[in-house]
Design a protein around this motif. Structure first.
Motif, mmCIF file in Angstrom:
data_model
loop_
_atom_site.group_PDB
_atom_site.id
_atom_site.type_symbol
_atom_site.label_atom_id
_atom_site.label_comp_id
_atom_site.label_asym_id
_atom_site.label_seq_id
_atom_site.Cartn_x
_atom_site.Cartn_y
_atom_site.Cartn_z
ATOM 1 N N ALA A 230 0.827 -1.217 0.000
ATOM 2 C CA ALA A 230 0.000 0.000 0.000
ATOM 3 C C ALA A 230 0.857 1.260 0.000
ATOM 4 O O ALA A 230 0.397 2.323 -0.431
ATOM 5 C CB ALA A 230 -0.937 0.002 1.204
ATOM 6 N N ASP A 231 2.098 1.143 0.461
ATOM 7 C CA ASP A 231 2.998 2.299 0.512
ATOM 8 C C ASP A 231 3.830 2.451 -0.760
ATOM 9 O O ASP A 231 4.682 3.340 -0.829
ATOM 10 C CB ASP A 231 3.944 2.176 1.719
ATOM 11 C CG ASP A 231 3.223 2.359 3.046
ATOM 12 O OD1 ASP A 231 2.197 3.073 3.057
ATOM 13 O OD2 ASP A 231 3.674 1.788 4.054
ATOM 14 N N GLU A 258 -14.504 -1.565 -3.585
ATOM 15 C CA GLU A 258 -15.440 -1.074 -2.570
ATOM 16 C C GLU A 258 -14.734 -0.306 -1.460
ATOM 17 O O GLU A 258 -15.141 0.803 -1.094
ATOM 18 C CB GLU A 258 -16.176 -2.251 -1.917
ATOM 19 C CG GLU A 258 -17.273 -2.880 -2.727
ATOM 20 C CD GLU A 258 -17.914 -4.031 -1.969
ATOM 21 O OE1 GLU A 258 -19.115 -4.222 -2.139
ATOM 22 O OE2 GLU A 258 -17.216 -4.732 -1.212
ATOM 23 N N LEU A 259 -13.703 -0.925 -0.896
ATOM 24 C CA LEU A 259 -13.045 -0.349 0.273
ATOM 25 C C LEU A 259 -12.268 0.922 -0.065
ATOM 26 O O LEU A 259 -11.909 1.688 0.840
ATOM 27 C CB LEU A 259 -12.125 -1.389 0.922
ATOM 28 C CG LEU A 259 -12.854 -2.501 1.686
ATOM 29 C CD1 LEU A 259 -11.896 -3.611 2.080
ATOM 30 C CD2 LEU A 259 -13.538 -1.936 2.933
ATOM 31 N N ASN A 260 -12.014 1.137 -1.350
ATOM 32 C CA ASN A 260 -11.309 2.353 -1.763
ATOM 33 C C ASN A 260 -12.205 3.319 -2.522
ATOM 34 O O ASN A 260 -11.729 4.195 -3.240
ATOM 35 C CB ASN A 260 -10.082 1.978 -2.589
ATOM 36 C CG ASN A 260 -8.974 1.417 -1.729
ATOM 37 O OD1 ASN A 260 -8.165 2.151 -1.177
ATOM 38 N ND2 ASN A 260 -8.961 0.094 -1.585
ATOM 39 N N ALA A 261 -13.526 3.139 -2.366
ATOM 40 C CA ALA A 261 -14.509 4.066 -2.946
ATOM 41 C C ALA A 261 -14.271 4.289 -4.439
ATOM 42 O O ALA A 261 -14.451 5.394 -4.947
ATOM 43 C CB ALA A 261 -14.479 5.397 -2.196
ATOM 44 N N GLN A 359 -9.039 -8.956 0.720
ATOM 45 C CA GLN A 359 -9.608 -8.207 1.845
ATOM 46 C C GLN A 359 -8.576 -7.282 2.488
ATOM 47 O O GLN A 359 -8.858 -6.110 2.776
ATOM 48 C CB GLN A 359 -10.153 -9.183 2.887
ATOM 49 C CG GLN A 359 -11.327 -10.017 2.396
ATOM 50 C CD GLN A 359 -11.728 -11.090 3.410
ATOM 51 O OE1 GLN A 359 -11.035 -11.304 4.411
ATOM 52 N NE2 GLN A 359 -12.838 -11.762 3.151
ATOM 53 N N LEU A 360 -7.378 -7.814 2.726
ATOM 54 C CA LEU A 360 -6.360 -7.029 3.423
ATOM 55 C C LEU A 360 -5.725 -5.971 2.522
ATOM 56 O O LEU A 360 -5.374 -4.885 2.991
ATOM 57 C CB LEU A 360 -5.299 -7.964 4.012
ATOM 58 C CG LEU A 360 -5.820 -8.756 5.228
ATOM 59 C CD1 LEU A 360 -4.921 -9.950 5.540
ATOM 60 C CD2 LEU A 360 -5.920 -7.838 6.455
ATOM 61 N N LEU A 361 -5.591 -6.258 1.241
ATOM 62 C CA LEU A 361 -5.144 -5.207 0.322
ATOM 63 C C LEU A 361 -6.170 -4.075 0.300
ATOM 64 O O LEU A 361 -5.811 -2.891 0.353
ATOM 65 C CB LEU A 361 -4.959 -5.776 -1.086
ATOM 66 C CG LEU A 361 -3.716 -6.632 -1.307
ATOM 67 C CD1 LEU A 361 -3.812 -7.383 -2.632
ATOM 68 C CD2 LEU A 361 -2.446 -5.778 -1.274
ATOM 69 N N PHE A 365 -4.950 -0.419 1.631
ATOM 70 C CA PHE A 365 -4.967 0.643 0.626
ATOM 71 C C PHE A 365 -5.969 1.729 1.006
ATOM 72 O O PHE A 365 -5.720 2.917 0.785
ATOM 73 C CB PHE A 365 -5.274 0.073 -0.761
ATOM 74 C CG PHE A 365 -4.049 -0.361 -1.524
ATOM 75 C CD1 PHE A 365 -3.555 0.395 -2.578
ATOM 76 C CD2 PHE A 365 -3.373 -1.518 -1.176
ATOM 77 C CE1 PHE A 365 -2.426 0.003 -3.278
ATOM 78 C CE2 PHE A 365 -2.244 -1.928 -1.866
ATOM 79 C CZ PHE A 365 -1.750 -1.173 -2.930
ATOM 80 N N SER A 366 -7.094 1.344 1.588
ATOM 81 C CA SER A 366 -8.078 2.365 1.990
ATOM 82 C C SER A 366 -7.514 3.233 3.105
ATOM 83 O O SER A 366 -7.705 4.459 3.109
ATOM 84 C CB SER A 366 -9.396 1.711 2.418
ATOM 85 O OG SER A 366 -9.256 0.985 3.623
#
Length: 398
Positions: A230-231, A258-261, A359-361, A365-366
């Motif tokens: 994510a970094d 979804e989790l990152n809109a 799920q964890l990515l 990332f979110s």
């Protein structure tokens, strides 16, 4: 030093609430433990389920075998896709996953006169507009020609209360409170698989135990890799899976989106399908995530593709979930999660553990993008789609 998921869970409650981290991290982290609990719960229902399925799936003299349609929307549709192959093999009849969003407007394309059907509906809330409408309209239109089994995480939902429907209610603990389906997806997958193993619960329990052991072991590793990736500035993701693991790719793609809109574009493909156009999606800012099959034939195609991506210098990085570590992976990427599954462990049982990567990515990332994981959307989507206006098929005659 704690792994990143444990660090999130150790934050003060007020901080987790303020950052939108109250529910989702815990719902992801609890999964290996809940898989064991779900297996025990299902095995306790074996007698009733076996009696129902024996009646519904019987082949009558001179008649065709029943057709099984697995019904759900979004993530719940991917549950059907994840389990359709193993149910087809175990039951020896036609099994297909059809989204409720497709079935509702096209019943006549799927339900033929003189054929018997079993609809297996998956729903976290049991309240989605299309899921409720499919049940209601199928019961009204087809009577006992179409039998129904509902798997849900909400015993109080509308779909759990229809008369004449066999309902499997999972523990309320897996009825995710966050927007994204995590625990609910993996536990309903295990419930779907169980339908094919009601006559062999010992094998089912053994495989779930191995799965839960693997999940508990790798979850901190996947969290660490996900936070690291994510970094690194990736702006899009490509998920790859073959066979039932293609459903994992589909679900992982949706989780990150979804989790990152919607700020991280994603695609999901099979290893052989990616070359036929979608490979153009993969650029230097793309993270490629591969769910490597345990089947030797599929595995060769998948490794060939990953090597081609590396040779063409496509993609900014590769993450691989593999049942066992392989030499060919060493030169491809440093990001390899070895599930250390027993030799010959079936791909059919792997979706719950492999999807941890998606799920964890999505989660990390979110967080990196400053988006609250529990409620990432600003109004475009909601936890339950329950506002769709429903029309009866009679509207066609107007």
């Amino acid at each position: 030093m704690p792994d990143p998921i444990s660090a999130l869970l150790a934050l003060p409650e007020a901080e987790r609430e303020a950052r939108g981290l109250r529910d989702t991290p815990g719902e992801i982290a609890q999964q290996p433990e809940t898989w064991r609990e779900t297996a025990e719960r299902l095995i306790g229902l074996r007698s009733e389920l076996e009696a129902f399925l024996t009646e519904v799936l019987r082949v009558e003299l001179g008649a065709a075998a029943p057709v099984v349609i697995l019904v759900g929307a979004g993530t719940s549709d991917y549950i059907g896709r994840a389990v359709s192959r193993v149910l087809r093999q175990r039951w020896g009849c036609e099994v297909q996953a059809v989204p409720s969003t497709e079935l509702l407007t096209n019943f006549d394309d799927f339900v033929l006169p003189e054929r018997r059907y079993l609809f297996v509906s998956f729903s976290r809330s049991g309240e989605s507009s299309e899921g409720v409408a499919v049940l209601a309209q199928a019961l009204e239109r087809y009577g006992r020609q179409v039998r129904h089994l509902v798997i849900t995480c909400n015993a109080q939902g509308a779909m759990a209360k229809f008369p004449g429907v066999f309902t499997v209610e999972l523990d309320a603990r897996v009825n995710d409170r966050g927007l994204a389906m995590t625990s609910s997806f993996t536990n309903m997958v295990l419930a779907g698989i169980f339908l094919g193993f009601v006559t062999d619960t010992e094998l089912y329990a053994r495989n779930v135990a191995a799965l839960a052991d693997a999940g508990a072991r790798v979850l901190p590793q996947v969290a660490t890799v996900s936070e690291t990736l994510a970094d690194q500035g990736f702006s899009r993701m490509c998920f790859l899976g073959s066979g039932c693991l293609q459903a994992v790719a589909d679900e992982s793609s949706l989780k990150v989106l979804e989790l990152n809109a919607g700020k991280i574009p994603t695609i999901a493909q099979s290893a052989l399908g990616l070359r036929h156009g979608p490979l153009s999606f993969v650029d230097e800012k793309t993270l490629v995530v591969a769910f490597l099959s345990g089947d030797e034939l599929r595995q060769q195609y998948e490794l060939d593709l990953l090597e081609e991506i590396r040779e063409k210098q496509l993609g900014g990085g590769i993450l691989v979930m593999t049942p066992q570590r392989l030499e060919r992976l060493e030169a491809l990427t440093p990001h390899v999660i070895d599930l250390q599954l027993p030799a010959g462990f079936p791909d059919a049982f792997r979706p719950p553990v492999d999807v941890l990567a998606g799920q964890l990515l999505g989660l990390f990332f979110s967080i990196r993008n400053g988006i609250p994981p529990d409620a990432p959307s600003t109004g475009a989507i909601s936890r339950v789609v329950s506002h769709v206006k429903i029309y009866n098929s009679a509207v066609r005659s107007r």
